[in-house]
Design a protein around this motif. Structure first.
Motif, short mmCIF file in Angstrom:
data_model
loop_
_atom_site.label_atom_id
_atom_site.label_comp_id
_atom_site.label_asym_id
_atom_site.label_seq_id
_atom_site.Cartn_x
_atom_site.Cartn_y
_atom_site.Cartn_z
N ASP A 328 2.98 -3.73 -7.97
CA ASP A 328 3.82 -2.74 -7.99
C ASP A 328 2.80 -1.92 -6.44
OD1 ASP A 328 6.35 -3.32 -7.84
OD2 ASP A 328 6.68 -2.18 -9.57
N THR A 362 6.48 -3.31 4.28
CA THR A 362 5.78 -1.75 3.57
C THR A 362 4.76 -1.02 2.49
OG1 THR A 362 8.18 -1.62 3.85
CG2 THR A 362 7.62 -0.15 1.99
N PRO A 364 2.65 1.38 0.30
CA PRO A 364 2.56 2.23 0.06
C PRO A 364 1.73 3.43 0.36
CG PRO A 364 2.39 1.16 -2.00
CD PRO A 364 2.39 -0.27 -0.93
N ASP A 367 2.55 8.54 -2.53
CA ASP A 367 3.74 9.30 -3.77
C ASP A 367 3.93 9.71 -4.53
OD1 ASP A 367 2.40 7.36 -5.16
OD2 ASP A 367 3.42 5.76 -6.43
N ARG A 370 2.84 8.36 -8.08
CA ARG A 370 3.94 7.76 -9.11
C ARG A 370 3.50 6.77 -9.83
NH1 ARG A 370 7.75 4.90 -8.70
NH2 ARG A 370 7.47 4.27 -6.26
N ARG A 371 3.14 5.46 -8.63
CA ARG A 371 2.98 3.86 -9.01
C ARG A 371 1.82 4.06 -10.12
NH1 ARG A 371 4.67 4.03 -4.00
NH2 ARG A 371 6.57 2.16 -3.42
#
Length: 493
Positions: A328, A362, A364, A367, A370-371
């Motif tokens: 992710d 998309t 990242p 964030d 978070r990931r």
């Protein structure tokens, strides 16, 4: 050509698998040696473990186990967990497939009818005495038309780096773990039924011992009263025989309670009302004698014990979940397309079509961590699952070794207890003859009777404990289930 060049770095990254790959762990203990307390690591015949309880040769126990495995509510809950795991796997797998949605709408619109007045100016030149005329137009007709709209929308998030594939593998492992959980529940249930059944039979054996000793004590009591009337013994001697009888009778209610409670536990395990099995268990049967145990090798536990297999699959699920979290961190690509049309009817009739096709990339950027935190969380889950797996393996080895030690020592105890009963029964018979002849006192006879009662009770307990040890050893060896292929297990409950 330009588009291909732009996508080439992304496709190159996608070709490189990211995240951890799962490999079955190696237990932190030796597996090739035989068990320390087993005389020989005898091989286990195919199917010998699946229904191990039938080796006890007790049809009532066989029926109780079969009834419990067919009706138990914990098994129903375990089967529900398996269905839930399969449904969750379907949800996760569907997330990696394209979606197609259809929409449609229909409207009818109506314009209102009415009247209008038209100013025609001033009549007669518009002098001071003139007037203004108007023309009235009544009942202008209304109009109506229909509007129809339909469209199809398709979207697909391309699993470039395999995040969804990793999560699907994790759900596959959880489904397998849920299947092993069912087998673990079955194994535990069979052992629990057998133990409770042994409690019933042991209590019945002890009650039989008490009945025999009570009859002997009452016979001694009657003999003492005869000798008291003849002046051969005192009232104190007769009181001792009364106390002996009352002491034996006082033990019976406690044992009856244990028998009833064990029978009620068996009934509840089979999802029946507590009193349902009292008539079934009331006929007295002997304590089932245990058979020999084929231990096999420690390495076979990794395949036979369902709790170990479940722990291994949970570790696999945690590892694949970590891989999904790592992937992710990379960009995602989604494709979307839409096709639709609008049609009107009534005053204005016309038709049009709409079509669109696009791609969204998309990446990242920020964030708030978070990931990264999710990756660390999943990594901690992997470490926890690995520790649980190793603990399950070590615990299984300990249970087998403990079972072997207990079985050996309690068998020795049973042999000694049976010899003790033989000696004390003989001593009691001799002392009764001597008491009748007036060669020994009543106290000597009462002591011999008490010793015999204790020895017979200990023998009944030792005989039951040997079978209980055998049951525990069968459970520790993974008895009560069979190793089935994954495909067959998927078709099961």
């Amino acid at each position: 050509m330009n588009r291909t060049i732009m996508l080439l770095p992304l496709l190159t990254l996608a070709a490189c698998a990211t995240g951890p790959r799962y490999a079955e762990p190696t237990p932190i203990t030796a597996l090739a040696r035989p068990y320390a307390n087993a005389p020989l690591p005898a091989a286990i015949a195919e199917g010998a473990l699946e229904r191990w309880w039938i080796q006890l040769g007790d049809p009532t126990l066989d029926a109780l186990v079969a009834d419990t495995l067919a009706r138990n509510l914990d098994l129903d809950a375990a089967r529900a967990r398996l269905r839930r795991a399969r449904a969750q796997r379907g949800v996760t797998r569907a997330a990696g497939l394209p979606t197609l949605d259809g929409t449609g709408a229909a409207q009818r619109q109506q314009t209102g009818s009415g009247s209008a007045k038209l100013n025609l100016g001033e009549a007669g030149g518009g002098g001071a005495g003139g007037s203004t005329d108007t023309l009235g137009i009544d009942d202008i007709p209304g109009s109506a038309f229909e509007l129809y709209q339909a469209s199809f929308d398709a979207s697909w998030e391309v699993d470039l780096f395999g995040a969804n594939r990793a999560r699907t593998r994790a759900e596959d492992a959880r489904v397998a773990a849920a299947g092993f959980d069912i087998e673990d529940v079955r194994t535990s249930l069979a052992a629990e039924v057998a133990r409770d059944y042994l409690v019933v039979r042991e209590v019945q054996a002890r009650l039989a011992v008490l009945d025999r000793n009570l009859a002997i004590a009452r016979r001694t009591q009657a003999l003492a009263r005869e000798q008291e009337r003849a002046g051969l013994v005192t009232e104190a001697d007769t009181a001792r025989t009364d106390a002996q009888v009352l002491g034996i009778e006082a033990q019976i209610p406690q044992l009856r309670m244990q028998e009833t409670q064990a029978a009620q536990r068996l009934a509840v395990l089979a999802a029946r009302e507590p009193a349902a099995l009292r008539d079934t268990l009331s006929p007295v049967r002997p304590i089932p004698a245990s058979a020999t145990v084929a231990t096999g090798m420690p390495s076979e536990l990794l395949l036979r014990r369902p709790d170990i297999r479940r722990a291994e699959r949970e570790l696999a699920a945690a590892t694949h979940s970590e891989a999904g979290a790592v992937r992710d961190l990379y960009p995602s690509l989604s494709l979307n397309a839409s096709y639709g049309g609008i049609r009107t009817g009534g005053l204005l009739e016309w038709a049009s079509t709409l079509f669109s096709l696009g791609a969204n990339l998309t990446a990242p950027i920020f964030d708030g961590g978070r990931r990264r935190a999710e990756v660390e969380r999943q990594r901690a889950n992997v470490d926890e699952a690995l520790a649980r797996y190793r603990s399950a393996v070590l615990g299984a080895f300990r249970e087998v070794e403990d079972g072997l030690v207990a079985s050996t020592r309690n068998r020795e105890r049973l042999v000694l207890a049976e010899r003790t009963v033989e000696r004390r029964r003989r001593a009691r018979t001799v002392l009764e003859e001597q008491y009748r002849a007036g060669l020994v006192g009543l106290l000597d006879l009462l002591t011999a009777e008490r010793d015999l009662a204790e020895a017979e009770t200990l023998t009944a307990n030792a005989r039951a404990q040997v079978t209980v040890d055998w049951i525990g050893l069968q459970k520790a060896l993974g008895g009560g289930w069979r190793v089935v292929p994954a495909v067959e297990r998927e078709k099961g409950a």
